[in-house]
Design an enzyme around this catalytic site. Structure first.
Site, PDB file in Angstrom:
ATOM      1  N   HIS A  72      -3.030   0.225 -16.170  1.00 56.01           N
ATOM      2  CA  HIS A  72      -4.448  -0.113 -16.155  1.00 56.01           C
ATOM      3  C   HIS A  72      -5.276   1.063 -16.674  1.00 56.01           C
ATOM      4  O   HIS A  72      -5.153   2.171 -16.161  1.00 56.01           O
ATOM      5  CB  HIS A  72      -4.902  -0.474 -14.732  1.00 56.01           C
ATOM      6  CG  HIS A  72      -4.567  -1.872 -14.332  1.00 56.01           C
ATOM      7  ND1 HIS A  72      -5.304  -2.572 -13.403  1.00 56.01           N
ATOM      8  CD2 HIS A  72      -3.577  -2.703 -14.737  1.00 56.01           C
ATOM      9  CE1 HIS A  72      -4.797  -3.792 -13.267  1.00 56.01           C
ATOM     10  NE2 HIS A  72      -3.739  -3.886 -14.061  1.00 56.01           N
ATOM     11  N   TYR A 200     -14.045  -4.042  -8.187  1.00 54.21           N
ATOM     12  CA  TYR A 200     -14.579  -3.583  -6.895  1.00 54.21           C
ATOM     13  C   TYR A 200     -16.009  -4.114  -6.786  1.00 54.21           C
ATOM     14  O   TYR A 200     -16.811  -3.927  -7.704  1.00 54.21           O
ATOM     15  CB  TYR A 200     -14.604  -2.054  -6.833  1.00 54.21           C
ATOM     16  CG  TYR A 200     -13.240  -1.409  -6.742  1.00 54.21           C
ATOM     17  CD1 TYR A 200     -12.413  -1.304  -7.856  1.00 54.21           C
ATOM     18  CD2 TYR A 200     -12.766  -0.916  -5.528  1.00 54.21           C
ATOM     19  CE1 TYR A 200     -11.158  -0.710  -7.775  1.00 54.21           C
ATOM     20  CE2 TYR A 200     -11.514  -0.312  -5.435  1.00 54.21           C
ATOM     21  CZ  TYR A 200     -10.719  -0.223  -6.564  1.00 54.21           C
ATOM     22  OH  TYR A 200      -9.479   0.353  -6.468  1.00 54.21           O
ATOM     23  N   PRO A 292      -8.505   2.405   2.407  1.00 54.37           N
ATOM     24  CA  PRO A 292      -7.779   2.043   1.172  1.00 54.37           C
ATOM     25  C   PRO A 292      -8.672   1.889  -0.069  1.00 54.37           C
ATOM     26  O   PRO A 292      -8.164   1.737  -1.171  1.00 54.37           O
ATOM     27  CB  PRO A 292      -7.111   0.717   1.527  1.00 54.37           C
ATOM     28  CG  PRO A 292      -7.807   0.216   2.729  1.00 54.37           C
ATOM     29  CD  PRO A 292      -8.362   1.392   3.444  1.00 54.37           C
ATOM     30  N   LYS A 296      -5.613   5.620  -2.271  1.00 55.47           N
ATOM     31  CA  LYS A 296      -5.033   6.962  -2.168  1.00 55.47           C
ATOM     32  C   LYS A 296      -3.909   7.081  -1.146  1.00 55.47           C
ATOM     33  O   LYS A 296      -3.146   8.048  -1.190  1.00 55.47           O
ATOM     34  CB  LYS A 296      -6.142   7.969  -1.787  1.00 55.47           C
ATOM     35  CG  LYS A 296      -7.170   8.165  -2.872  1.00 55.47           C
ATOM     36  CD  LYS A 296      -6.535   8.757  -4.108  1.00 55.47           C
ATOM     37  CE  LYS A 296      -7.382   8.547  -5.352  1.00 55.47           C
ATOM     38  NZ  LYS A 296      -6.564   8.408  -6.544  1.00 55.47           N
ATOM     39  N   TYR A 383     -10.026   8.844  -9.205  1.00 57.98           N
ATOM     40  CA  TYR A 383      -9.309   7.573  -9.094  1.00 57.98           C
ATOM     41  C   TYR A 383      -7.915   7.670  -9.712  1.00 57.98           C
ATOM     42  O   TYR A 383      -6.933   7.206  -9.130  1.00 57.98           O
ATOM     43  CB  TYR A 383     -10.103   6.447  -9.771  1.00 57.98           C
ATOM     44  CG  TYR A 383      -9.588   5.061  -9.439  1.00 57.98           C
ATOM     45  CD1 TYR A 383      -8.582   4.466 -10.196  1.00 57.98           C
ATOM     46  CD2 TYR A 383     -10.077   4.356  -8.339  1.00 57.98           C
ATOM     47  CE1 TYR A 383      -8.088   3.210  -9.880  1.00 57.98           C
ATOM     48  CE2 TYR A 383      -9.583   3.093  -8.012  1.00 57.98           C
ATOM     49  CZ  TYR A 383      -8.585   2.535  -8.798  1.00 57.98           C
ATOM     50  OH  TYR A 383      -8.088   1.291  -8.472  1.00 57.98           O
TER      51      TYR A 383
HETATM   52  P1  FAS Z   1       4.439   4.141   6.638  1.00 47.07           P
HETATM   53  O1  FAS Z   1       3.608   3.770   7.830  1.00 47.07           O
HETATM   54  O2  FAS Z   1       4.464   3.246   5.445  1.00 47.07           O
HETATM   55  O3  FAS Z   1       5.979   4.292   7.100  1.00 47.07           O
HETATM   56  C1  FAS Z   1       6.303   4.911   8.328  1.00 47.07           C
HETATM   57  C2  FAS Z   1       7.644   4.365   8.777  1.00 47.07           C
HETATM   58  O4  FAS Z   1       8.014   5.046   9.986  1.00 47.07           O
HETATM   59  C3  FAS Z   1       7.580   2.880   9.098  1.00 47.07           C
HETATM   60  O5  FAS Z   1       8.642   2.201   8.474  1.00 47.07           O
HETATM   61  C4  FAS Z   1       7.715   2.836  10.627  1.00 47.07           C
HETATM   62  O6  FAS Z   1       8.417   1.695  11.077  1.00 47.07           O
HETATM   63  C5  FAS Z   1       8.511   4.096  10.904  1.00 47.07           C
HETATM   64  N1  FAS Z   1       8.327   4.613  12.261  1.00 47.07           N
HETATM   65  C6  FAS Z   1       7.189   4.652  12.990  1.00 47.07           C
HETATM   66  N2  FAS Z   1       7.427   5.204  14.202  1.00 47.07           N
HETATM   67  C7  FAS Z   1       8.761   5.523  14.227  1.00 47.07           C
HETATM   68  C8  FAS Z   1       9.602   6.119  15.203  1.00 47.07           C
HETATM   69  N3  FAS Z   1       9.132   6.494  16.394  1.00 47.07           N
HETATM   70  N4  FAS Z   1      10.897   6.286  14.886  1.00 47.07           N
HETATM   71  C9  FAS Z   1      11.389   5.906  13.676  1.00 47.07           C
HETATM   72  N5  FAS Z   1      10.638   5.334  12.709  1.00 47.07           N
HETATM   73  C10 FAS Z   1       9.334   5.155  12.999  1.00 47.07           C
HETATM   74  N6  FAS Z   1      -2.718   2.460   0.807  1.00 47.07           N
HETATM   75  C11 FAS Z   1      -3.196   2.242  -0.430  1.00 47.07           C
HETATM   76  O7  FAS Z   1      -3.132   3.152  -1.266  1.00 47.07           O
HETATM   77  N7  FAS Z   1      -3.757   1.020  -0.757  1.00 47.07           N
HETATM   78  C12 FAS Z   1      -3.817  -0.014   0.145  1.00 47.07           C
HETATM   79  O8  FAS Z   1      -4.304  -1.088  -0.160  1.00 47.07           O
HETATM   80  C13 FAS Z   1      -3.311   0.163   1.446  1.00 47.07           C
HETATM   81  N8  FAS Z   1      -3.331  -0.856   2.364  1.00 47.07           N
HETATM   82  C14 FAS Z   1      -2.845  -0.626   3.635  1.00 47.07           C
HETATM   83  C15 FAS Z   1      -2.842  -1.640   4.622  1.00 47.07           C
HETATM   84  C16 FAS Z   1      -2.356  -1.392   5.916  1.00 47.07           C
HETATM   85  C17 FAS Z   1      -2.365  -2.507   6.960  1.00 47.07           C
HETATM   86  C18 FAS Z   1      -1.866  -0.117   6.251  1.00 47.07           C
HETATM   87  C19 FAS Z   1      -1.359   0.172   7.664  1.00 47.07           C
HETATM   88  C20 FAS Z   1      -1.845   0.898   5.292  1.00 47.07           C
HETATM   89  C21 FAS Z   1      -2.321   0.636   3.974  1.00 47.07           C
HETATM   90  N9  FAS Z   1      -2.295   1.631   2.978  1.00 47.07           N
HETATM   91  C22 FAS Z   1      -2.771   1.432   1.728  1.00 47.07           C
HETATM   92  C23 FAS Z   1      -1.761   2.903   3.256  1.00 47.07           C
HETATM   93  C24 FAS Z   1      -0.266   2.798   3.152  1.00 47.07           C
HETATM   94  O9  FAS Z   1       0.101   2.336   1.893  1.00 47.07           O
HETATM   95  C25 FAS Z   1       0.292   4.147   3.505  1.00 47.07           C
HETATM   96  O10 FAS Z   1      -0.413   5.184   2.843  1.00 47.07           O
HETATM   97  C26 FAS Z   1       1.751   4.277   3.206  1.00 47.07           C
HETATM   98  O11 FAS Z   1       2.428   3.227   3.816  1.00 47.07           O
HETATM   99  C27 FAS Z   1       2.186   5.637   3.712  1.00 47.07           C
HETATM  100  O12 FAS Z   1       3.560   5.667   3.728  1.00 47.07           O
HETATM  101  P2  FAS Z   1       4.337   6.429   4.898  1.00 47.07           P
HETATM  102  O13 FAS Z   1       3.701   7.748   5.117  1.00 47.07           O
HETATM  103  O14 FAS Z   1       5.762   6.328   4.546  1.00 47.07           O
HETATM  104  O15 FAS Z   1       4.009   5.618   6.242  1.00 47.07           O
HETATM  105  C1  PHB Z   2      -4.183  -3.219  -3.516  1.00 46.75           C
HETATM  106  O1  PHB Z   2      -3.830  -3.823  -4.548  1.00 46.75           O
HETATM  107  O2  PHB Z   2      -3.644  -3.420  -2.405  1.00 46.75           O
HETATM  108  C2  PHB Z   2      -5.287  -2.210  -3.623  1.00 46.75           C
HETATM  109  C3  PHB Z   2      -5.679  -1.783  -4.876  1.00 46.75           C
HETATM  110  C4  PHB Z   2      -6.706  -0.849  -4.981  1.00 46.75           C
HETATM  111  C5  PHB Z   2      -7.326  -0.376  -3.838  1.00 46.75           C
HETATM  112  C6  PHB Z   2      -6.918  -0.812  -2.569  1.00 46.75           C
HETATM  113  C7  PHB Z   2      -5.901  -1.735  -2.461  1.00 46.75           C
HETATM  114  O3  PHB Z   2      -8.349   0.518  -3.951  1.00 46.75           O
END
Ligand code: FAS
Ligand code: PHB
Length: 389
Positions: A72, A200, A292, A296, A383
């Site tokens: 993109h 957006y 989000p 980032k 971005y």
């Molecule tokens: P994660 O949370 O992905 O992974 C952590 C892992 O540790 C999980 O598998 C969990 O099960 C495990 N864990 C937890 N406790 C434990 C324990 N006690 N023992 C063993 N394992 C354990 N980011 C974006 O850039 N764009 C988005 O649109 C976006 N949407 C999101 C929506 C939601 C609902 C959430 C919660 C986050 C979102 N994020 C988004 C952020 C997300 O993408 C995170 O930045 C990303 O998952 C980070 O990855 P990890 O640090 O690996 O953490």
């Molecule tokens: C997504 O596709 O989940 C997404 C993309 C851009 C954003 C946030 C979420 O800024």
């Protein structure tokens, strides 16, 4: 069992760290509380910075992303019924890749399994011990049997609700947090994206985002109240509200369809300082959370892992400087991404207590933003992702 680095958490941070450490010949074991299917079932991020793609390349897991990821060059901002394109590539020479976190996680999982690297899924009662000394270990229960992994170091990649940060003495850690007075209602559907780039939307009814996962799968978000419930939103109600927030001509082009997934996520800014505690190192959501809006979260997890990989690589080659400098180096980039995510969230969302003055400030800033190359360049630089220095 004994290893060099015990990684807690098999999300993108833990899996990417495990893959990069293996490339450096550093032994590692990942301990994950959930099943692999559960981890893959979480629908999250969608936009990868070039630095993240570069790290996936270094880990040897980026082939499918290069085949199927969507490059993109720009994003659209909608406000006042108008659409304005921010030409990221013209302004910075860089672009982003749309490739879902689920696919990144799948690629990392499959590569790890193919390499025969140890990942313990469905580990119960995971605990971390002795990281303030020279011989840390991780304990857990699997199939009713207590297990123990001795390690040189522990990497806490266990997300916001994980055990690692929670195991650090309160006096040793400083937490910074801002919770936003709204959430995001997300919907995933197998319908063609509204536009070839992301849109957006700032609207008096609230923020909206039109994103995508492929040419046939779309991801949409609506700002919603903190006390809103996903059960209150039928698919039709979601599509109707999205159309209300889009400019009429854009709404007319929207393809709707049955949702594959619908969920509400709260929005917060959060940073734990430092990110190192003796032989325990935090990375990703275990150390920080961003709203989000700026896409980032996943990318910060990747850059933390890139810094931590370099630090461990230097250590095992005989230099301690990398480990000592990890926390400051990671936080330097974390705080800049926190600022950008907070700024874009504050600009694009409706705040319950914002009042008419707040709405006018947002409108004025948006009008200035799309009229100034300097302002658009500042948005674009953040971005596409700031350099990893
Ligand atoms: P994660 O949370 O992905 O992974 C952590 C892992 O540790 C999980 O598998 C969990 O099960 C495990 N864990 C937890 N406790 C434990 C324990 N006690 N023992 C063993 N394992 C354990 N980011 C974006 O850039 N764009 C988005 O649109 C976006 N949407 C999101 C929506 C939601 C609902 C959430 C919660 C986050 C979102 N994020 C988004 C952020 C997300 O993408 C995170 O930045 C990303 O998952 C980070 O990855 P990890 O640090 O690996 O953490
Ligand atoms: C997504 O596709 O989940 C997404 C993309 C851009 C954003 C946030 C979420 O800024």
């Amino acid at each position: 069992m004994r290893t060099q680095v015990a990684i807690v958490g098999a999300g993108p941070a833990g899996l990417l760290l495990g893959a990069l450490l293996a490339k450096s010949g550093i032994a590692n074991v990942i301990i994950e509380q959930r099943s692999a299917d559960y981890v893959l079932g979480r629908i999250r991020a969608g936009v990868l910075e070039q630095t993240t793609v570069d790290l996936l390349d270094a880990a040897g897991v980026a082939a499918r992303a290069h085949r199927e990821g969507l490059p993109h060059d720009g994003i659209d901002l909608c406000f006042g019924g108008e659409r304005h394109r921010i030409d990221l590539h013209a302004l910075t020479g860089k672009r982003v890749m749309v490739y879902g976190q689920t696919e990144v996680t799948r690629d990392l999982m499959e590569a790890r399994a193919a390499a025969g690297l140890p990942t313990i899924y469905e580990a119960e009662d995971v605990q971390v011990h002795g990281f303030d000394g020279a011989q840390p270990h991780v304990s857990y229960r699997r199939d009713g049997v207590e297990q123990r992994i001795e390690a040189d170091f522990i990497a806490g990649c266990d997300g916001f609700h994980g055990v690692c940060r929670a195991s650090v003495p309160v006096a040793a850690i400083t937490l910074h947090e801002r919770v936003y007075p709204f959430g995001w209602l997300g919907l995933l559907a197998d319908v063609p994206p509204l536009h070839h780039e992301l849109i957006y939307v700032s609207h008096e009814r609230g923020f909206a985002l039109c994103s995508q996962r492929s040419h046939s799968r779309s991801r949409y978000y609506l700002q919603c109240a903190l006390d809103d419930r996903v059960e209150r939103w039928s698919d039709d109600a979601f599509w109707d509200e999205l159309k209300r927030r889009l400019p009429a001509a854009t709404a007319a082009e929207l393809t709707t369809g049955a949702s594959l997934e619908k969920s509400i996520a709260p929005l917060r800014s959060f940073v734990a300082e430092p990110m190192r505690f003796g032989r325990l190192f935090l990375a990703g959501d275990a150390a920080h959370i961003v709203p989000p809006t700026g896409a980032k979260g996943l990318n910060l997890a990747a850059s933390d892992v890139g810094f931590l990989w370099q630090a461990f690589d230097e250590h095992y080659r005989g230099s301690a400087s990398g480990l000592d400098g990890y926390s400051d180096r990671a936080l330097h980039r974390v705080w800049k991404a926190e600022r950008f995510s907070w700024w874009l969230t504050s600009l694009m969302h409706r705040f319950p207590d914002g009042g008419t003055f707040g709405a006018r400030m947002q409108q004025a800033e948006l009008e200035y933003l799309v009229s100034s190359r300097a302002a658009m360049t500042a948005l674009a630089e953040n971005y596409v992702g700031l350099p990893m220095v």
